[in-house]
Design a protein around this motif. Structure first.
Motif: not given
Ligand code: SAJ
Length: 434
Positions: A121-123, A140-142, A150-155
């Motif tokens: 998280k936060g990376n 990449v995101a999937p 989840q990209a944009g929410r968790d990292f």
């Protein structure tokens, strides 16, 4: 965002300079490569690529302890993916009977997968590899979502294209403007924070797909412009004009900047990237498609020119000067000069190639000369295929004393025709029939 540790995946022409530059700026960097030979070479203080100044920077980075080399990613604040996106060797797409090349995204896929176990998280994850539009959000995101984050929410997830010119990578890495496209504005900001560690050029934030498209547009723009220059060289030849004179006159127009014709477009960027547009939208890209075809056919055109000067090529000994993909570099990949050599050979010519930047290159089916003199010895004709500075500075009378060849073909506008004619040479130039 603060970065204490960065993981760079892929230690090639982009990844290695990037990793070492971060390390030189006192960031703890893990450089990752799946190729054990590369890892071994770097760990033993060697270097596997040639780029001015790079060896010193890498050595210093390793010695300082800020850069270490690994085969797998480790937990870090940021991950940068800088792996190759070549073509599939044997897979092609087809649209309206026209074949096009397909990007091989396997390296991006597996590098992304390698991050899953260590992603936190936060990376921040940044893709730098040149990729077809929408790769960041659709490939990449999937893959990263398989981590449960989840990209944009968790990292944060961003795309940032490299735009450095081989031969000047270390300087351009720092000085060039940098585009960062985030999957969210926060991701773009995190990317900007990361690169501001060493980038002195402007850092501009946008969304991920725009950033992907920017990169492809830059190289495609150049490819299309070189294609038109190459067509102009053919037209000038047909109409009895000197294309170099015509270009220099046209370029006095304040809004015209025609590039240089040559034996074709090489390297692993400009001759590759336009296909990423064709692949993803063949119905929208006839201009891009045909520009690629024009540039790919230019080595054939140069061979026709050599035939015009020499006559039947069967058994003719030709000294080919230059094999690099462009002037004053030692990179021979996707080189139009090498393609010319192969085509000459397929017509029965006996070619000896002299490449001063890589005299001991081991290329399949190319007979390398051990020196310039060795290439010229016994030659019936000389073909100048790369505008290396040292070729431009050759003295015609000196060359005349070293060879019986009195025919020289200049595919790169590297010679002063009058000086060579004065020394007894018959000069044939690309884009000139007067
Ligand atoms: N060429 C011509 N005529 C010209 C200019 C170039 O025939 O007027 C040929 C060169 O001889 C060479 C090829 O085109 O074979 C490409 O050379 P280049 O110097 O134009 O470009 P690259 O491939 O070395 O680097 C490009 C750069 N992109 C642009 O200039 C838009 C660089 O900034 C990118 O970072 C790099 O591609 C990349 O990695 O994508």
């Amino acid at each position: 965002m603060k970065f204490n540790k960065i993981c760079v995946l892929g230690l090639g022409y982009i990844g290695l300079p990037t990793a070492s530059t971060f390390a030189a700026n006192r960031v703890n960097v893990i450089g990752v490569d799946i190729n054990p030979q590369i890892v071994e070479t770097l760990r033993n203080g060697g270097i596997h690529i040639h780029e001015p100044g790079l060896r010193t920077v890498v050595e210093a980075a390793l010695k300082s302890g800020n850069l270490s080399i690994a085969t797998k990613p480790e937990p870090a604040d940021a991950f940068i993916i800088a792996v190759p996106t070549p073509f599939h060797e044997n897979k092609f797409g087809e649209y309206n009977g026209q074949k096009y090349k397909l990007a091989d995204m396997r390296a991006v896929t597996s590098a992304t997968e390698a991050i899953i176990p260590v992603l936190q998280k936060g990376n921040l994850v940044v893709l730098e590899s040149t990729s077809p539009p929408r790769t960041t959000i659709e490939l990449v995101a999937p893959i990263l979502a398989r981590s449960g984050l989840q990209a944009g929410r968790d990292f944060h997830l961003a795309y940032s294209p490299e735009r450095v010119l081989p031969g000047q990578i270390l300087r351009e890495l720092v000085e060039n403007a940098r585009v960062i496209g985030g999957v969210t504005p926060e991701s773009a900001q995190a990317g900007a924070d990361l690169y501001s560690i060493f980038v002195k050029g402007e850092i501009v934030q946008t969304d991920a797909t725009t950033a992907e498209m920017v990169k492809l547009m830059e190289n495609t723009y150049r490819d299309v412009n070189i294609a038109i220059a190459n067509e102009f060289s053919r037209l000038a030849d047909k109409f009895g004009v000197d294309v170099w004179e015509a270009i220099s006159l046209a370029n006095r127009h304040p809004r015209v900047k025609i590039l240089s014709p040559g034996p074709g477009v090489g390297g692993h960027c400009i001759s590759v990237d336009p296909w990423f547009f064709v692949e993803t939208a063949p119905e929208l890209t006839p201009l891009i498609y045909h520009s690629r075809r024009v540039n790919d056919s230019q080595p054939h055109y140069v061979v026709e020119l050599i035939k015009r000067a020499v006559g039947n090529l069967k058994g003719k000994k030709i000294a080919a000067l230059g094999l690099a993909y462009k002037p004053d570099v030692d990179d021979l990949r996707e080189s139009p000069a090498s393609e010319v050599v192969h085509l000459l050979q397929s017509e029965g010519a006996l070619v000896k190639a002299w490449e001063p930047f890589k005299p001991d290159a081991n290329l399949p089916n190319i007979n390398m000369a051990s020196s310039l003199d060795n290439a010229l010895q016994d030659a019936d004709a000389i073909a100048l295929l790369v505008k290396h500075t040292e070729f431009v500075n050759l003295k015609p009378s000196e060359i005349a004393s070293k060879t019986k060849a009195r025919i020289i073909v200049d595919a790169v506008n590297g010679l002063k025709a009058r000086d060579w004619q004065a020394a007894g040479f018959q000069v044939t130039r690309l884009g000139v029939r007067k």
